[in-house]
Scaffold this active site. Sequence first.
Site, PDB file in Angstrom:
ATOM      1  N   HIS A  37     -16.652  -7.931   1.544  1.00 29.40           N
ATOM      2  CA  HIS A  37     -15.662  -8.744   2.019  1.00 29.40           C
ATOM      3  C   HIS A  37     -15.675 -10.191   1.533  1.00 29.40           C
ATOM      4  O   HIS A  37     -14.622 -10.897   1.107  1.00 29.40           O
ATOM      5  CB  HIS A  37     -15.557  -8.713   3.542  1.00 29.40           C
ATOM      6  CG  HIS A  37     -14.682 -10.015   4.243  1.00 29.40           C
ATOM      7  ND1 HIS A  37     -15.109 -11.165   4.573  1.00 29.40           N
ATOM      8  CD2 HIS A  37     -13.222 -10.020   4.337  1.00 29.40           C
ATOM      9  CE1 HIS A  37     -13.949 -11.739   5.325  1.00 29.40           C
ATOM     10  NE2 HIS A  37     -12.852 -11.078   4.895  1.00 29.40           N
ATOM     11  N   ARG A  56      -1.830 -46.907 -20.412  1.00 31.13           N
ATOM     12  CA  ARG A  56      -1.560 -48.171 -19.360  1.00 31.13           C
ATOM     13  C   ARG A  56      -2.532 -49.168 -20.089  1.00 31.13           C
ATOM     14  O   ARG A  56      -3.490 -49.047 -19.809  1.00 31.13           O
ATOM     15  CB  ARG A  56      -1.877 -47.767 -17.942  1.00 31.13           C
ATOM     16  CG  ARG A  56      -0.693 -46.985 -17.572  1.00 31.13           C
ATOM     17  CD  ARG A  56      -1.173 -46.191 -16.181  1.00 31.13           C
ATOM     18  NE  ARG A  56      -2.213 -45.147 -16.249  1.00 31.13           N
ATOM     19  CZ  ARG A  56      -2.125 -43.991 -15.969  1.00 31.13           C
ATOM     20  NH1 ARG A  56      -1.677 -43.794 -14.669  1.00 31.13           N
ATOM     21  NH2 ARG A  56      -2.770 -42.943 -16.230  1.00 31.13           N
ATOM     22  N   LYS A  83       0.778  -1.384  -0.158  1.00 29.48           N
ATOM     23  CA  LYS A  83       0.027  -0.070  -0.027  1.00 29.48           C
ATOM     24  C   LYS A  83       0.813   1.171   0.026  1.00 29.48           C
ATOM     25  O   LYS A  83       0.673   2.052  -0.799  1.00 29.48           O
ATOM     26  CB  LYS A  83      -1.090  -0.077   1.231  1.00 29.48           C
ATOM     27  CG  LYS A  83      -2.110   0.921   1.051  1.00 29.48           C
ATOM     28  CD  LYS A  83      -2.797   1.010   2.484  1.00 29.48           C
ATOM     29  CE  LYS A  83      -3.711  -0.433   2.471  1.00 29.48           C
ATOM     30  NZ  LYS A  83      -4.379  -0.426   3.973  1.00 29.48           N
ATOM     31  N   TYR A 115       9.331 -33.495 -22.921  1.00 29.96           N
ATOM     32  CA  TYR A 115       8.038 -33.486 -22.695  1.00 29.96           C
ATOM     33  C   TYR A 115       7.618 -33.889 -21.308  1.00 29.96           C
ATOM     34  O   TYR A 115       8.142 -34.651 -20.680  1.00 29.96           O
ATOM     35  CB  TYR A 115       7.146 -34.328 -23.793  1.00 29.96           C
ATOM     36  CG  TYR A 115       7.365 -35.800 -23.577  1.00 29.96           C
ATOM     37  CD1 TYR A 115       6.324 -36.696 -22.698  1.00 29.96           C
ATOM     38  CD2 TYR A 115       8.165 -36.710 -24.184  1.00 29.96           C
ATOM     39  CE1 TYR A 115       6.418 -37.834 -22.288  1.00 29.96           C
ATOM     40  CE2 TYR A 115       8.371 -37.971 -24.161  1.00 29.96           C
ATOM     41  CZ  TYR A 115       7.635 -38.491 -23.022  1.00 29.96           C
ATOM     42  OH  TYR A 115       7.687 -39.947 -23.092  1.00 29.96           O
ATOM     43  N   MET A 132      -5.381  -6.702   8.515  1.00 27.43           N
ATOM     44  CA  MET A 132      -4.780  -5.921   9.856  1.00 27.43           C
ATOM     45  C   MET A 132      -5.710  -4.834   9.812  1.00 27.43           C
ATOM     46  O   MET A 132      -6.707  -4.588   9.213  1.00 27.43           O
ATOM     47  CB  MET A 132      -3.386  -5.770   9.405  1.00 27.43           C
ATOM     48  CG  MET A 132      -2.663  -6.876   9.435  1.00 27.43           C
ATOM     49  SD  MET A 132      -0.941  -6.634   9.064  1.00 27.43           S
ATOM     50  CE  MET A 132      -1.016  -6.009   7.365  1.00 27.43           C
ATOM     51  N   ARG A 147      -3.674  -1.675  -5.749  1.00 27.69           N
ATOM     52  CA  ARG A 147      -2.980  -2.617  -5.925  1.00 27.69           C
ATOM     53  C   ARG A 147      -3.372  -3.506  -7.239  1.00 27.69           C
ATOM     54  O   ARG A 147      -4.439  -3.358  -7.715  1.00 27.69           O
ATOM     55  CB  ARG A 147      -3.087  -3.446  -4.570  1.00 27.69           C
ATOM     56  CG  ARG A 147      -4.523  -3.911  -4.426  1.00 27.69           C
ATOM     57  CD  ARG A 147      -4.795  -4.517  -3.054  1.00 27.69           C
ATOM     58  NE  ARG A 147      -6.263  -4.600  -2.959  1.00 27.69           N
ATOM     59  CZ  ARG A 147      -6.859  -4.594  -1.643  1.00 27.69           C
ATOM     60  NH1 ARG A 147      -6.052  -4.381  -0.566  1.00 27.69           N
ATOM     61  NH2 ARG A 147      -8.027  -4.754  -1.416  1.00 27.69           N
ATOM     62  N   SER A 151      11.133 -42.529 -20.643  1.00 24.26           N
ATOM     63  CA  SER A 151      10.054 -41.675 -20.124  1.00 24.26           C
ATOM     64  C   SER A 151      10.216 -42.020 -18.497  1.00 24.26           C
ATOM     65  O   SER A 151      10.285 -43.159 -17.964  1.00 24.26           O
ATOM     66  CB  SER A 151       8.627 -42.083 -20.370  1.00 24.26           C
ATOM     67  OG  SER A 151       7.684 -41.553 -19.709  1.00 24.26           O
ATOM     68  N   ARG A 176      -2.902   3.549   8.730  1.00 25.49           N
ATOM     69  CA  ARG A 176      -3.255   2.146   7.718  1.00 25.49           C
ATOM     70  C   ARG A 176      -2.153   1.357   7.821  1.00 25.49           C
ATOM     71  O   ARG A 176      -1.085   1.540   7.444  1.00 25.49           O
ATOM     72  CB  ARG A 176      -3.663   2.643   6.302  1.00 25.49           C
ATOM     73  CG  ARG A 176      -4.472   3.929   6.270  1.00 25.49           C
ATOM     74  CD  ARG A 176      -4.603   4.507   4.846  1.00 25.49           C
ATOM     75  NE  ARG A 176      -5.146   3.665   4.038  1.00 25.49           N
ATOM     76  CZ  ARG A 176      -5.184   3.855   2.632  1.00 25.49           C
ATOM     77  NH1 ARG A 176      -4.737   4.935   1.990  1.00 25.49           N
ATOM     78  NH2 ARG A 176      -6.015   3.045   1.810  1.00 25.49           N
ATOM     79  N   CYS A 229       6.325 -39.325 -17.005  1.00 24.66           N
ATOM     80  CA  CYS A 229       4.870 -39.452 -17.008  1.00 24.66           C
ATOM     81  C   CYS A 229       4.409 -39.780 -15.699  1.00 24.66           C
ATOM     82  O   CYS A 229       3.154 -40.291 -15.484  1.00 24.66           O
ATOM     83  CB  CYS A 229       4.570 -40.678 -17.836  1.00 24.66           C
ATOM     84  SG  CYS A 229       5.568 -42.376 -17.306  1.00 24.66           S
ATOM     85  N   GLY A 280      -8.069  -6.824   4.611  1.00 23.12           N
ATOM     86  CA  GLY A 280      -8.789  -6.907   5.743  1.00 23.12           C
ATOM     87  C   GLY A 280      -8.373  -7.535   7.002  1.00 23.12           C
ATOM     88  O   GLY A 280      -8.905  -7.790   7.893  1.00 23.12           O
TER      89      GLY A 280
HETATM   90  P1  ADP Z   1      -7.850  -1.794   3.890  1.00 22.66           P
HETATM   91  O1  ADP Z   1      -6.396  -2.297   4.071  1.00 22.66           O
HETATM   92  O2  ADP Z   1      -8.722  -2.662   5.091  1.00 22.66           O
HETATM   93  O3  ADP Z   1      -8.436  -1.567   2.521  1.00 22.66           O
HETATM   94  P2  ADP Z   1      -7.410   0.944   4.251  1.00 22.66           P
HETATM   95  O4  ADP Z   1      -6.130   1.107   4.999  1.00 22.66           O
HETATM   96  O5  ADP Z   1      -7.454   0.947   2.704  1.00 22.66           O
HETATM   97  O6  ADP Z   1      -7.778  -0.604   4.678  1.00 22.66           O
HETATM   98  O7  ADP Z   1      -8.720   1.708   4.950  1.00 22.66           O
HETATM   99  C1  ADP Z   1      -9.910   1.308   4.990  1.00 22.66           C
HETATM  100  C2  ADP Z   1     -10.742   2.441   4.234  1.00 22.66           C
HETATM  101  O8  ADP Z   1     -10.611   3.596   4.862  1.00 22.66           O
HETATM  102  C3  ADP Z   1     -10.732   2.374   2.870  1.00 22.66           C
HETATM  103  O9  ADP Z   1     -11.701   2.063   2.260  1.00 22.66           O
HETATM  104  C4  ADP Z   1      -9.940   3.742   2.431  1.00 22.66           C
HETATM  105  O10 ADP Z   1     -10.309   4.240   1.265  1.00 22.66           O
HETATM  106  C5  ADP Z   1     -10.332   4.670   3.737  1.00 22.66           C
HETATM  107  N1  ADP Z   1      -9.247   5.733   4.017  1.00 22.66           N
HETATM  108  C6  ADP Z   1      -8.004   5.365   4.286  1.00 22.66           C
HETATM  109  N2  ADP Z   1      -7.484   6.107   4.370  1.00 22.66           N
HETATM  110  C7  ADP Z   1      -8.290   7.439   4.225  1.00 22.66           C
HETATM  111  C8  ADP Z   1      -8.083   8.825   3.961  1.00 22.66           C
HETATM  112  N3  ADP Z   1      -6.813   9.496   4.408  1.00 22.66           N
HETATM  113  N4  ADP Z   1      -9.089   9.646   3.849  1.00 22.66           N
HETATM  114  C9  ADP Z   1     -10.193   8.896   3.483  1.00 22.66           C
HETATM  115  N5  ADP Z   1     -10.558   7.643   3.510  1.00 22.66           N
HETATM  116  C10 ADP Z   1      -9.776   6.804   3.868  1.00 22.66           C
HETATM  117 MG    MG Z   2      -7.810  -0.594   1.387  1.00 24.66          MG
HETATM  118 MG    MG Z   3      -7.212  -2.994   6.832  1.00 22.96          MG
END
Ligand code: ADP
Ligand code: MG
Ligand code: MG
Length: 911
Positions: free
Chosen positions: A454, A560, A23, A887, A103, A338, A799, A92, A867, A101
């Site tokens: 999710h 076979r 990220k 092969y 962490m 990503r 083979s 974040r 094989c 989701g």
């Molecule tokens: P995850 O890894 O679970 O996606 P994120 O770090 O991306 O967590 O953040 C979760 C949510 O919070 C995301 O939907 C993101 O868009 C929003 N978010 C994170 N940072 C900001 C920010 N600086 N301003 C507005 N929204 C934010």
């Molecule tokens: Mg995110």
């Molecule tokens: Mg997160």
Amino acid sequence: MSKKYVYAFAEGDGHNKPLLGGKGANLCEMTQIGLNVPPGFVITTEACLEFLDQKALPMGLLEEIGEHIRNLEQQTGKQFGGADNPLLVSVRSGSAMSMPGMMDTILNLGLNQETLRGLIQQTGNQRFGYDAYRRFIQLFGKIALGVDDHLFDHEFDEVKRAAGVKADIGLSAEHLQDISARFLRVVHDATGKPFPENVFEQLEIAVKAVFNSWMGKRAIDYRREFHITPAMANGTAVNVVTMVFGNMGNDSATGVGFTRNPGTGENEMYGEYLVNAQGEDVVAGIRTPKPVAEMAKEMPELYRQLVELRNKLEAHYQEVQDYEYTIEKGVLYCLQTRNGKMNATGMVRSSVEMFGEGLITKEQALLRVNPSHLEQLLHPRLNPSHKEKPLATGLPASPGAASGKCVFDADQAELLGRGGEKVILVREETKPEDIHGFFASQGILTSRGGKTSHAAVVARGMGKACVAGAEGIQVDSRSRLARVGELTLREGDIITIDGSNGNVYLGEIPTIPPKFSEELKTLLGWADEAARLKVFANGDTPDMAAVAMEYGAMGIGLCRTERMFNASERLPVVVEMILARNTEERQASLDKLLPMQRQDFIDMFKICAPRPVTVRLLDPPMHEFLPSEQQLLDEIEGLKEYRLAVKGRAAALAALNALQHTHAVNTDLSEDLVNSVISKKELMLRKVRELHEVNPMLGHRGVRLGITYPEIYEMQIRGILEAAAECVKDGVEVSPEIMVPQVITAQELKWVKAGVDKVRAEIEQRYGLSLKFKFGSMVETVRACCRAGDLAGIAEFFSFGTNDLTQAAFSFSREDAENKFLPLYTDSGILQDNPFEVLDVKGVGVLMQMTVELGRRTNPDLKVGICGEQGGHPTSIRYCHEFGLNYVSCSPHRVPIARLAAAHAKLLTEQ
Ligand code: ADP
Ligand code: MG
Ligand code: MG
């Protein structure tokens, strides 16, 4: 000079994911290519590791953070902790590997009584201020202070109930103010301390909490399940990002998108957004978001900007992106990008199309697609001719069809799934802590949330079917049931979901195997061009050969012949042959088998023509065709009891008839017949005992059998060569190959070859044509590897039978190993992998390399293949490529995987 732990987005290296996390690296990269990212900075994974190790933040880190905060203040004109124009940030997580989701992230950090007042004054929006505040208290309370989330939800629901509203949108500023006050009390009660007012203290606690989440149970489970090793991702970075607000009114929004449709791969705007909402609202499935297409009408100018953002992202990353954005008062910000997790269908189509659009090269197109993922394309679909009406319909969130018993929580899914039951996990919405339930389920059904919820994201990553947001279903997980109109679904009821169209059905609906898409054919065509290894299939019958050809096999690498013997009408003849008391009797049975085998070969050759078909002469020990000793003993005992009973019944009937002058019909088998069956079974029993071996895998089998009973191999050779002659006569070009199993010495090959030459001469004369075919050897004994130079003097091809070769190299008998000790060996790391699944490169691989080298020294044109089962495993295929094999041969349904893996092997090793 102390170490640098913090990088501004404008300075961090966008390629350094190990240090900055995925990220963070991408936030830096996007900032540096001029996309509109809110200012921020990354705290490195190094800092995280040191913190986890020392249980304290590294020296100097807080000062460094303080400097970067000052820079943010300068850039934004806001003040962290300032009352007039307060700077708020998000904190974040983000490691080198994306773990959606897993962490934690805290939003709106920097709010306290004073800054809140400032925020409200500055925006003139009280509702917004309290909305941001209550979100912050809850997230911070839960994540950083460890307060039970339910306590907040409880207060929230209470206020909603009192206000008589359903969704948070309906709450007024006063309600939200009330909620904030309640939340502060919740925190105070739970922690015994007031909520921290000092914003730097907030930041410090939050950073530590994110670092700690790396070692949270959820994250650890996830890494274990997806085999994420420390070499792939070690520690999480922390991103501190200036907050932008999607909840500032109706010209604000938040959304997530994919640059292409991740389910189909189609080149289209894809995603969902919510107006007047913040961050996690979309992902959490709290309100059902709108499809992005609606933005084109609702906010046309922003939609145009979004399209532009999407195009820039793809052009830059040359990869489908999964991105998050927020619109604050008409300004679009990108918050994350990503590489998009797509299913195999999506990957294949987008690969082919991105090449067509000139975005990527053919090599990139091939390398994007993970060969093992193609397995998903072999997932079943619902039989289109079924007439069932759906019970409910939701969003098609992850394609494929699945049936199973309804379960309403992840633990139950795990319990039943581990027990071998097919289950569908049914939830209102799923959360990261449900992850173990996903692994155990065939499919996932939710009643809330969108295609980026999710449940949808995780199911797609796993290639499991998912229907999301089926709003017609009311899930009551407490009572373990769901209501659909009048109907109640209880735990254990069977349902079917179709993740390709969102339909949910009662009961099990038959499925059919999927068809190959044009895109997949195209991509695999490129793979064949790029690869050096050819991909053959193991196929024993004409039907299997046909499937193999459809999947693009370039030949049959292992047919076979014993499988041909197992057909129900043939087995009795085979048994007769085994029971033969002398050569003449055996020959008589073989004469009956010959036309059957010949016809099979004709069919196989024609289906595969002009591609090679490698026929292996009889390999298993003969007792495999006979019943077990115990079965025969039981049968004989039963027959004897029957004979006695028949005698008794006949006597009884006779007595009855004499008395009544009637003629009751006796339908019992005649005693003679029973006697003859008994003596046949007894003969078999004697034969079974005679053939009994202490160690059948190492016993009288393979070429040893062909040498002791030459008439068996001769029949098979005749079958193969006559079939070839018939094909040639019909004008079909065929390439048969005769392969001898279990060879240990060139003398064996010479012996069999002499028989081949004799039969060949006879047939060529009879048909008046010359036959083209190859004669070769299996290499599956250690001695064959050692003597490869000699063998190659006679064999035109080798083979590797890596199942037997692995058994021999390890001195493991496969069944015993896999049942008894191998799991412990792999779990405890004594062995890296099960060598019967993944080729053991360090042991068996060395034997193979030696064999290839010795063999080619004698015969540089020697063709070499594999094989064994490992021939369809991408890692093994890579080794085979490196060893210089010609092969691999694998089961038909793995052929597409192997074709792509063969291309990867070439592209990754020889660039
Ligand atoms: P995850 O890894 O679970 O996606 P994120 O770090 O991306 O967590 O953040 C979760 C949510 O919070 C995301 O939907 C993101 O868009 C929003 N978010 C994170 N940072 C900001 C920010 N600086 N301003 C507005 N929204 C934010
Ligand atoms: Mg995110
Ligand atoms: Mg997160």
